[in-house]
Enzyme design. Structure first.
Site, PDB file in Angstrom:
ATOM      1  N   ARG A  84      -1.157   3.904  13.922  1.00 43.78           N
ATOM      2  CA  ARG A  84       0.008   3.523  13.416  1.00 43.78           C
ATOM      3  C   ARG A  84       1.051   3.859  14.356  1.00 43.78           C
ATOM      4  O   ARG A  84       2.192   3.299  14.790  1.00 43.78           O
ATOM      5  CB  ARG A  84       0.271   3.657  11.899  1.00 43.78           C
ATOM      6  CG  ARG A  84       1.331   3.046  11.191  1.00 43.78           C
ATOM      7  CD  ARG A  84       1.077   3.075   9.731  1.00 43.78           C
ATOM      8  NE  ARG A  84      -0.094   2.419   9.470  1.00 43.78           N
ATOM      9  CZ  ARG A  84      -1.161   2.908   8.885  1.00 43.78           C
ATOM     10  NH1 ARG A  84      -1.192   4.096   8.810  1.00 43.78           N
ATOM     11  NH2 ARG A  84      -2.129   2.227   8.536  1.00 43.78           N
ATOM     12  N   TYR A 101      -9.436   5.884   4.087  1.00 47.85           N
ATOM     13  CA  TYR A 101     -10.495   6.475   4.658  1.00 47.85           C
ATOM     14  C   TYR A 101     -10.152   7.908   5.323  1.00 47.85           C
ATOM     15  O   TYR A 101     -10.857   8.358   6.263  1.00 47.85           O
ATOM     16  CB  TYR A 101     -11.166   5.545   5.477  1.00 47.85           C
ATOM     17  CG  TYR A 101     -11.754   4.469   4.967  1.00 47.85           C
ATOM     18  CD1 TYR A 101     -13.239   4.168   4.532  1.00 47.85           C
ATOM     19  CD2 TYR A 101     -10.705   3.180   5.035  1.00 47.85           C
ATOM     20  CE1 TYR A 101     -13.746   3.247   4.055  1.00 47.85           C
ATOM     21  CE2 TYR A 101     -11.436   2.044   4.378  1.00 47.85           C
ATOM     22  CZ  TYR A 101     -12.765   2.016   3.918  1.00 47.85           C
ATOM     23  OH  TYR A 101     -13.130   0.566   3.495  1.00 47.85           O
ATOM     24  N   LYS A 149      -1.057  13.846  11.778  1.00 54.15           N
ATOM     25  CA  LYS A 149      -1.348  12.641  11.860  1.00 54.15           C
ATOM     26  C   LYS A 149      -0.290  11.434  12.494  1.00 54.15           C
ATOM     27  O   LYS A 149      -0.680  10.529  13.327  1.00 54.15           O
ATOM     28  CB  LYS A 149      -1.493  11.947  10.447  1.00 54.15           C
ATOM     29  CG  LYS A 149      -2.274  10.571  10.499  1.00 54.15           C
ATOM     30  CD  LYS A 149      -2.549  10.098   8.998  1.00 54.15           C
ATOM     31  CE  LYS A 149      -2.902   8.676   9.011  1.00 54.15           C
ATOM     32  NZ  LYS A 149      -3.355   8.101   7.907  1.00 54.15           N
ATOM     33  N   ASP A 206      -1.396  -4.383   9.573  1.00 56.32           N
ATOM     34  CA  ASP A 206      -2.693  -4.601   8.963  1.00 56.32           C
ATOM     35  C   ASP A 206      -3.454  -3.762  10.046  1.00 56.32           C
ATOM     36  O   ASP A 206      -3.455  -3.407  11.155  1.00 56.32           O
ATOM     37  CB  ASP A 206      -3.100  -6.089   9.376  1.00 56.32           C
ATOM     38  CG  ASP A 206      -4.269  -6.484   8.595  1.00 56.32           C
ATOM     39  OD1 ASP A 206      -4.044  -6.385   7.359  1.00 56.32           O
ATOM     40  OD2 ASP A 206      -5.307  -6.589   9.229  1.00 56.32           O
ATOM     41  N   ASN A 227       0.670  -1.235  -0.117  1.00 52.26           N
ATOM     42  CA  ASN A 227       0.032  -0.004   0.090  1.00 52.26           C
ATOM     43  C   ASN A 227       0.791   1.373  -0.078  1.00 52.26           C
ATOM     44  O   ASN A 227       1.604   1.543   1.011  1.00 52.26           O
ATOM     45  CB  ASN A 227      -0.961  -0.028   1.316  1.00 52.26           C
ATOM     46  CG  ASN A 227      -1.814   1.262   1.337  1.00 52.26           C
ATOM     47  OD1 ASN A 227      -1.462   2.192   0.781  1.00 52.26           O
ATOM     48  ND2 ASN A 227      -2.972   0.956   1.994  1.00 52.26           N
TER      49      ASN A 227
HETATM   50  P1  ITT Z   1      -0.797  -3.988   2.585  1.00 54.63           P
HETATM   51  O1  ITT Z   1      -1.618  -5.309   3.244  1.00 54.63           O
HETATM   52  O2  ITT Z   1      -0.125  -4.444   1.569  1.00 54.63           O
HETATM   53  O3  ITT Z   1      -0.174  -3.414   3.705  1.00 54.63           O
HETATM   54  P2  ITT Z   1      -3.402  -2.976   2.099  1.00 54.63           P
HETATM   55  O4  ITT Z   1      -4.065  -1.732   1.685  1.00 54.63           O
HETATM   56  O5  ITT Z   1      -4.106  -4.432   1.707  1.00 54.63           O
HETATM   57  O6  ITT Z   1      -1.946  -3.227   2.365  1.00 54.63           O
HETATM   58  P3  ITT Z   1      -4.791  -3.622   4.995  1.00 54.63           P
HETATM   59  O7  ITT Z   1      -5.099  -4.937   4.744  1.00 54.63           O
HETATM   60  O8  ITT Z   1      -4.151  -3.512   6.096  1.00 54.63           O
HETATM   61  O9  ITT Z   1      -3.658  -3.189   3.954  1.00 54.63           O
HETATM   62  O10 ITT Z   1      -5.777  -2.422   4.799  1.00 54.63           O
HETATM   63  C1  ITT Z   1      -6.098  -1.523   5.434  1.00 54.63           C
HETATM   64  C2  ITT Z   1      -6.832  -0.764   4.932  1.00 54.63           C
HETATM   65  O11 ITT Z   1      -7.535   0.106   5.991  1.00 54.63           O
HETATM   66  C3  ITT Z   1      -6.375   0.311   3.964  1.00 54.63           C
HETATM   67  O12 ITT Z   1      -6.189  -0.006   2.698  1.00 54.63           O
HETATM   68  C4  ITT Z   1      -6.972   1.708   4.151  1.00 54.63           C
HETATM   69  O13 ITT Z   1      -8.043   1.919   3.338  1.00 54.63           O
HETATM   70  C5  ITT Z   1      -7.490   1.592   5.742  1.00 54.63           C
HETATM   71  N1  ITT Z   1      -6.612   2.074   6.578  1.00 54.63           N
HETATM   72  C6  ITT Z   1      -5.692   1.717   7.252  1.00 54.63           C
HETATM   73  N2  ITT Z   1      -4.771   2.729   7.812  1.00 54.63           N
HETATM   74  C7  ITT Z   1      -5.300   3.839   7.423  1.00 54.63           C
HETATM   75  C8  ITT Z   1      -4.976   5.184   7.719  1.00 54.63           C
HETATM   76  O14 ITT Z   1      -4.076   5.482   8.440  1.00 54.63           O
HETATM   77  N3  ITT Z   1      -5.722   6.255   7.111  1.00 54.63           N
HETATM   78  C9  ITT Z   1      -6.801   5.737   6.058  1.00 54.63           C
HETATM   79  N4  ITT Z   1      -7.146   4.722   5.999  1.00 54.63           N
HETATM   80  C10 ITT Z   1      -6.499   3.552   6.533  1.00 54.63           C
END
Ligand code: ITT
Length: 199
Positions: A186, A159, A180, A74, A16
């Site tokens: 995080r 989001y 942030k 995650d 991501n």
């Molecule tokens: P990786 O597994 O490769 O790290 P991913 O996007 O699939 O990437 P996740 O399964 O952890 O990761 O999904 C988390 C989702 O939650 C992410 O795609 C965002 O949409 C949301 N999210 C997590 N942290 C966020 C943040 O700090 N701000 C906004 N949205 C967030």
């Protein structure tokens, strides 16, 4: 004793692009961060039922394939009125196109469907560090806040434009990234990781 030694290379087990600058900033320039993508490590399927389980799965996968220490995040948004959804399905709510404008509308529509004006929500981040074919450590951090519609701001990712963290008046999409990084889910998870693994 398990420790992360300053200057060492850490594989950020994420695909991501929104998370990479945050993880790099949070590791404070003390480590050399390389991404799993740049090492051609494929994305594993997230088959676990919790943030902690999926973070461990992703860190273990990247560490074993790279032969280096890996850190995975995650994370997701949980909405109180939706019984914690989308939660671990936060990325999947955006569909194969990873369309977060669509995912944010979906949250708004679900709240309209159940006629709820409860806007409480929280982000969770589980951070896992795994040693290749060795031990792993996992921690979790959260930030609570309120949702707002329509989305505001073009900073951050996912989001962020609908989430106002407690104590602020602007969304994560509007706030300076440094703000942030001072109070996010995080950052809070990373504080715990630092206490456990870093000098
Ligand atoms: P990786 O597994 O490769 O790290 P991913 O996007 O699939 O990437 P996740 O399964 O952890 O990761 O999904 C988390 C989702 O939650 C992410 O795609 C965002 O949409 C949301 N999210 C997590 N942290 C966020 C943040 O700090 N701000 C906004 N949205 C967030």
């Amino acid at each position: 004793m398990l420790k992360l030694v300053k200057g060492m290379r850490i594989v950020a087990a994420t695909h991501n692009p929104g998370k990479v600058p945050e993880i790099t900033a949070l590791l404070g320039g003390h480590y050399e961060v390389v991404t799993a993508g740049s090492l051609n490590i494929p994305e594993p399927e997230e088959t676990e039922g919790s943030f902690v389980g999926n973070a461990l799965l992703k860190a273990r996968h990247a560490a074993d394939l790279s032969g280096e220490v890996a850190l995975a995040d995650d994370s997701g948004l949980s909405v109180a009125a939706l019984d914690g959804a989308p939660g671990i399905f936060s990325a999947r709510w955006a569909g194969p196109e990873k369309d977060f404008a669509f995912a944010m509308r979906r949250v708004e529509e679900r709240l309209e469907e159940i006629r709820s004006d409860d806007r409480r929500a929280w982000f969770t981040s589980a951070l896992a560090v795994a040693w290749p074919h060795g031990p792993a450590v996992v921690v979790e951090g959260q930030v609570h806040g309120l949702l707002t519609f329509p989305p505001r701001g073009d900073r951050g990712f996912g989001y962020d434009p609908i989430f106002i963290p407690e104590g602020q008046t602007q969304t994560f999409g509007q706030l300076d990234p440094a703000v942030k990084d001072s109070l996010s889910h995080r950052a809070r998870a990373l504080e715990k990781l630092k206490a456990a693994l870093m000098d």
